[in-house]
Write a protein that holds these residues in place. Structure first.
Motif, PDB file in Angstrom:
ATOM      1  N   GLN A   1      14.846  17.758 -16.178  1.00 38.38           N
ATOM      2  CA  GLN A   1      13.734  18.076 -15.279  1.00 38.38           C
ATOM      3  C   GLN A   1      13.365  16.882 -14.406  1.00 38.38           C
ATOM      4  O   GLN A   1      13.013  17.045 -13.229  1.00 38.38           O
ATOM      5  N   GLN A   2      13.429  15.678 -14.980  1.00 43.08           N
ATOM      6  CA  GLN A   2      13.137  14.483 -14.183  1.00 43.08           C
ATOM      7  C   GLN A   2      14.184  14.281 -13.095  1.00 43.08           C
ATOM      8  O   GLN A   2      13.861  13.938 -11.946  1.00 43.08           O
ATOM      9  N   ASP A   3      15.451  14.500 -13.447  1.00 46.58           N
ATOM     10  CA  ASP A   3      16.524  14.318 -12.469  1.00 46.58           C
ATOM     11  C   ASP A   3      16.388  15.286 -11.298  1.00 46.58           C
ATOM     12  O   ASP A   3      16.707  14.944 -10.149  1.00 46.58           O
ATOM     13  N   LEU A   4      15.906  16.504 -11.575  1.00 47.99           N
ATOM     14  CA  LEU A   4      15.793  17.516 -10.525  1.00 47.99           C
ATOM     15  C   LEU A   4      14.763  17.140  -9.460  1.00 47.99           C
ATOM     16  O   LEU A   4      14.797  17.658  -8.344  1.00 47.99           O
ATOM     17  N   LYS A   5      13.861  16.231  -9.784  1.00 44.76           N
ATOM     18  CA  LYS A   5      12.805  15.856  -8.854  1.00 44.76           C
ATOM     19  C   LYS A   5      13.325  15.026  -7.681  1.00 44.76           C
ATOM     20  O   LYS A   5      12.664  14.931  -6.639  1.00 44.76           O
ATOM     21  N   THR A   6      14.487  14.405  -7.880  1.00 43.81           N
ATOM     22  CA  THR A   6      15.062  13.578  -6.813  1.00 43.81           C
ATOM     23  C   THR A   6      16.357  14.209  -6.332  1.00 43.81           C
ATOM     24  O   THR A   6      17.320  14.318  -7.092  1.00 43.81           O
ATOM     25  N   PRO A   7      16.416  14.669  -5.078  1.00 46.94           N
ATOM     26  CA  PRO A   7      17.659  15.257  -4.563  1.00 46.94           C
ATOM     27  C   PRO A   7      18.822  14.277  -4.708  1.00 46.94           C
ATOM     28  O   PRO A   7      18.657  13.058  -4.554  1.00 46.94           O
ATOM     29  N   LEU A   8      19.978  14.815  -4.974  1.00 49.75           N
ATOM     30  CA  LEU A   8      21.155  13.979  -5.231  1.00 49.75           C
ATOM     31  C   LEU A   8      21.477  13.089  -4.039  1.00 49.75           C
ATOM     32  O   LEU A   8      21.861  11.927  -4.209  1.00 49.75           O
ATOM     33  N   ILE A   9      21.293  13.598  -2.837  1.00 51.35           N
ATOM     34  CA  ILE A   9      21.645  12.829  -1.644  1.00 51.35           C
ATOM     35  C   ILE A   9      20.789  11.575  -1.523  1.00 51.35           C
ATOM     36  O   ILE A   9      21.229  10.560  -0.963  1.00 51.35           O
ATOM     37  N   GLU A  10      19.564  11.605  -2.069  1.00 50.48           N
ATOM     38  CA  GLU A  10      18.691  10.428  -1.995  1.00 50.48           C
ATOM     39  C   GLU A  10      19.170   9.308  -2.908  1.00 50.48           C
ATOM     40  O   GLU A  10      18.734   8.162  -2.771  1.00 50.48           O
ATOM     41  N   ARG A  11      20.036   9.627  -3.841  1.00 51.70           N
ATOM     42  CA  ARG A  11      20.564   8.589  -4.743  1.00 51.70           C
ATOM     43  C   ARG A  11      21.757   7.858  -4.120  1.00 51.70           C
ATOM     44  O   ARG A  11      22.196   6.828  -4.649  1.00 51.70           O
ATOM     45  N   PHE A  12      22.280   8.392  -3.021  1.00 49.97           N
ATOM     46  CA  PHE A  12      23.464   7.786  -2.407  1.00 49.97           C
ATOM     47  C   PHE A  12      23.207   6.335  -2.002  1.00 49.97           C
ATOM     48  O   PHE A  12      24.021   5.451  -2.279  1.00 49.97           O
ATOM     49  N   GLU A  13      22.086   6.086  -1.322  1.00 50.79           N
ATOM     50  CA  GLU A  13      21.793   4.729  -0.866  1.00 50.79           C
ATOM     51  C   GLU A  13      21.671   3.757  -2.042  1.00 50.79           C
ATOM     52  O   GLU A  13      21.998   2.581  -1.927  1.00 50.79           O
ATOM     53  N   GLN A  14      21.205   4.277  -3.194  1.00 52.21           N
ATOM     54  CA  GLN A  14      21.031   3.419  -4.373  1.00 52.21           C
ATOM     55  C   GLN A  14      22.366   2.935  -4.943  1.00 52.21           C
ATOM     56  O   GLN A  14      22.406   1.984  -5.719  1.00 52.21           O
ATOM     57  N   LEU A  15      23.449   3.602  -4.546  1.00 49.41           N
ATOM     58  CA  LEU A  15      24.772   3.182  -5.028  1.00 49.41           C
ATOM     59  C   LEU A  15      25.134   1.783  -4.533  1.00 49.41           C
ATOM     60  O   LEU A  15      26.032   1.140  -5.069  1.00 49.41           O
ATOM     61  N   SER A  16      24.437   1.319  -3.510  1.00 47.22           N
ATOM     62  CA  SER A  16      24.684  -0.039  -3.021  1.00 47.22           C
ATOM     63  C   SER A  16      24.277  -1.093  -4.047  1.00 47.22           C
ATOM     64  O   SER A  16      24.698  -2.242  -3.967  1.00 47.22           O
ATOM     65  N   LYS A  17      23.455  -0.701  -5.019  1.00 48.39           N
ATOM     66  CA  LYS A  17      23.011  -1.623  -6.070  1.00 48.39           C
ATOM     67  C   LYS A  17      23.938  -1.601  -7.287  1.00 48.39           C
ATOM     68  O   LYS A  17      23.736  -2.352  -8.237  1.00 48.39           O
TER      69      LYS A  17
END
Length: 716
Positions: free
Chosen positions: A346-362
């Motif tokens: 349920q927590q994961d569903l709150k953030t769209p997957l595409i918004e995690r793309f930029e975080q891959l830079s970390k």
């Protein structure tokens, strides 16, 4: 032959590591049996039975002798040059060597000589007494314990605090040792213990010590008095049978690793059925299944369609007529685990997957290759390039080509984004699977969502391949980027070392191309992949020709192991030698070459091609152009040229249509003209024009002969 009887050896310990128990049990038994055979106390084909429970390792051997037979052995002594003095008498070193063998009186003529000159050596025939039972069992037990596959040992004391305290090092503290030959105790020692005939049964279902009268009664006594099924496989069969019985109309999920681990936790298995709340079924079933299997060692149930139901099975070490407390306890324990899975989801569903793309830079991929975002950008460009290459294959319109390029770009951005979710952080095994669920929830295109799970495929030999087109392209791009990048930083496989599993990735590339019949030229594609890396080091070290050969080596192993036809190594080499990158054509070419071998002209053409190779290689410096028909002089060379001219359009059409069998069939027409040419024509004519023209003719012939395969590889 000495008297024989069954032998039993049992080592009783604290609970052994469950994931290692099966391997420990087999090693313990096999090492003991092999040592007894080597020492002559057991026959080569002796029957034995291995036992392994959470608290014991044991072996029953059907027939072991009290004493091994005496043997005649030839003992190597010393070189003759060292064993004799200048006057031909035994030297000091020879006398000392013989004394070490308890030979104090001897005649020099008793010694046997072998070899010549400096290599001439003395040998002596000796009678070696067979080993006695106690010494042999002691040696076998020592070897077995020393060679057990133990990852980490424990240090503990026997009789701690007393003057008889013994420091011991073993996988777990050992408490009792049994060694029985027939009804007699074999007085051996191990881990500070002395063998007797006393063991213990189940921790809770049996009481007190259990006396084993002889090896033949061991299993029955443990089952009836000790409530222990000592044989690993028999216990496993009982668990499997009970699970299937309690599943009723449902299907029980029984991974082999989970079965082995649960089997290693119980001595008297009993299966009970439990439930959990239906509300948890809203969570992706892979999460619930993995939670139950990994954290609790439970067996999930599905309906006949494969959908998870809110029941599960447990394997208990307790048999009781009132299992309510056991069932309720396990239901109570699993609830928080499933609640955690539900919370993560349920927590994961709150953030769209595409918004995690930029975080891959970390997220660092490799310090020489950048972060995951940079890697994804490379994969995206490679995938779009591959998509364009395949547009004709899939008969796309310009609009469809554009749409698939966009889907590949989107899929690339999402394919690794679930690495940053809580669920995958808890269960790395779910990467890709969760990406598909989250992408579907976010309303992404169905092929993009599917590609999130499929970009990892195939993960191992025999694994399924992607079913979606976007998943197929991204899986290929992912693997190629990995191979080129890792190769470029100097971490290509060497020997058994392959830390980035490049062999597995390469085999995946071969399967994706061959099994989907993708008409891709790998050499330019590899060059395009390399161009996506900014690092000069990668571009300098990543040899495209070496990488292509590496892929061809994996392809070789793939075609060897697949298909109903068994291809010879010569046939495989003939095809792969000429493959420059169109791997999808290899299966059809192999079939064609295999059939070609049955033709009577095959050996003529193969040997002729081998001869052609040698001639052209020796004269590579010659300025060979096209054949000038007016320069042709002899009828044999004119006839060969005429046949080649007639064959050229036929071969070209057959090759374009991938009709490789017909291509090779057409070549049979040139077998007689070739023989006539080599019989009647001198290639290396003193006249420069004639010589170069004939070399040009042979070069044309060579090109036509080798379109499908290097036929010279088939020469005998």
């Amino acid at each position: 032959m000495s008297h024989s009887a069954p032998l039993l050896i049992e080592l009783l310990t604290e609970e052994l590591p469950p994931k290692s128990l099966k391997r420990l049990g087999l090693s313990f038994s096999q090492q003991i049996v092999q040592k007894l055979i080597t020492d002559g106390l057991a026959k080569e084909d002796v029957h034995y039975r291995s036992f392994a429970t959470p608290r014991r390792l044991a072996v029953y051997i059907d027939e072991v002798f009290e004493k091994a037979a005496d043997l005649e052995v030839k003992e190597k002594l010393l070189p003759v040059s060292i064993g004799l003095t200048l006057d031909g008498k035994p030297s000091g070193p020879l006398l000392k060597k013989l004394a070490s063998l308890n030979i104090l009186e001897f005649d020099i003529d008793q010694l046997e000589r072998q070899g010549e000159g400096k290599n001439e050596t003395f040998f002596i025939q000796l009678k070696k007494k067979g080993i006695q039972l106690t010494a042999g069992v002691q040696a076998a037990l020592d070897v077995s314990i020393a060679q057990l596959p133990i990852a980490k040992t424990m240090h503990y004391q026997i009789n701690p605090g007393s003057k008889d305290a013994v420091d011991v090092q073993f996988v777990r503290p050992a408490h009792r040792l049994i060694a029985l030959h027939g009804d007699q105790v074999v007085p051996v020692h191990a881990l500070g213990l002395t063998a007797n005939r006393i063991t213990l049964g189940h921790r809770f279902l049996s009481q007190g010590e259990i006396r084993i009268t002889d090896p033949n009664s061991y299993e029955k006594t443990l089952k009836t008095q000790g409530k222990v099924i000592p044989n690993f496989e028999e216990r496993l069969a009982s668990i499997t049978s009970q699970l299937q019985e309690h599943a009723n109309q449902h299907q029980v999920l029984m991974p082999e690793a989970l079965l082995d681990e649960v089997n290693a936790l119980v001595e008297w298995p009993k299966v009970y059925s439990c439930k959990f709340e239906k509300e948890f079924l809203d969570v992706p079933q892979e999460c619930l299944i993995l939670t139950m299997q990994t954290n609790q060692k439970y067996f999930a149930l599905t309906d006949p369609t494969g959908k998870l139901v809110n029941q599960f099975l447990i394997v208990s070490n307790i048999e009781t007529n009132s299992p309510e407390s056991i069932i309720s306890g396990n239901e109570r324990v699993v609830r928080p685990r499933l609640s955690d899975a539900k919370f993560f989801y349920q927590q994961d569903l709150k953030t769209p997957l595409i918004e995690r793309f930029e975080q891959l830079s970390k997220v660092v991929y490799h310090n020489k290759l950048g972060n995951q975002k940079e890697r994804i950008n490379r994969i995206s460009l490679i995938a779009q390039h591959v998509s364009g290459l395949l547009s004709t294959h899939f008969q796309d319109t310009a609009q469809q080509t554009s749409e698939y390029n966009q889907l590949c770009e989107r899929g690339a951005k999402l394919m690794k984004a679930d690495l940053l979710t809580d669920m995958v952080g808890e269960f790395p095994e779910l990467q890709g699977i969760m990406g598909r669920y989250y992408a579907t929830h976010d309303g992404e295109h169905h092929e993009v969502a599917q590609a999130c799970a499929e970009n990892y495929l195939p993960r191992f030999a025999g694994d399924v391949l992607p079913k979606s087109r976007v998943g197929l392209i991204l899986a290929l791009a992912d693997k190629l980027e990995t191979i080129v990048g890792i190769w470029g930083i100097g971490l290509s496989p060497t020997g058994e070392k392959d830390p980035y599993a490049l062999r597995r990735h390469a085999l995946g590339v071969c399967r994706l191309i061959v099994e989907n019949n993708l008409p891709i030229e790998l050499l330019p594609l590899l060059e395009f992949c390399l161009s996506q890396f900014k690092s000069d080091e990668v571009k300098q070290k990543a040899s495209i020709t070496d990488i292509l050969q590496f892929l061809k080596d994996r392809l070789k192993s793939l075609v060897k192991e697949s298909g109903s036809v068994s291809y010879s190594s010569e046939e495989i080499e003939a095809v792969l030698t000429n493959v420059k990158g169109r791997f999808n054509e290899v299966p059809q070419k192999l079939q064609a070459v295999h059939h070609f071998q049955t033709l009577p002209q095959a050996s003529i053409l193969a040997n002729a091609n081998k001869r052609l190779n040698n001639i052209l290689k020796k004269n590579a410096s010659e300025d060979v152009g096209i054949v000038i028909e007016s320069v042709l002089e002899l009828s044999a060379e004119k006839n060969l040229f005429k046949v080649l001219q007639e064959l050229e359009p036929l071969l070209k059409a057959a090759f374009i249509q991938q009709d490789f069998a017909s291509s090779l069939q057409y070549l049979t027409k040139v077998s007689e003209p070739i023989e006539a040419f080599f019989n009647d024509v001198m290639v290396m004519d003193p006249d420069l024009n004639k010589r170069q023209n004939r070399l040009a003719l042979l070069n044309q012939l060579h090109q036509q002969l080798n379109q499908v395969a290097d036929l010279s590889q088939l020469a005998k």
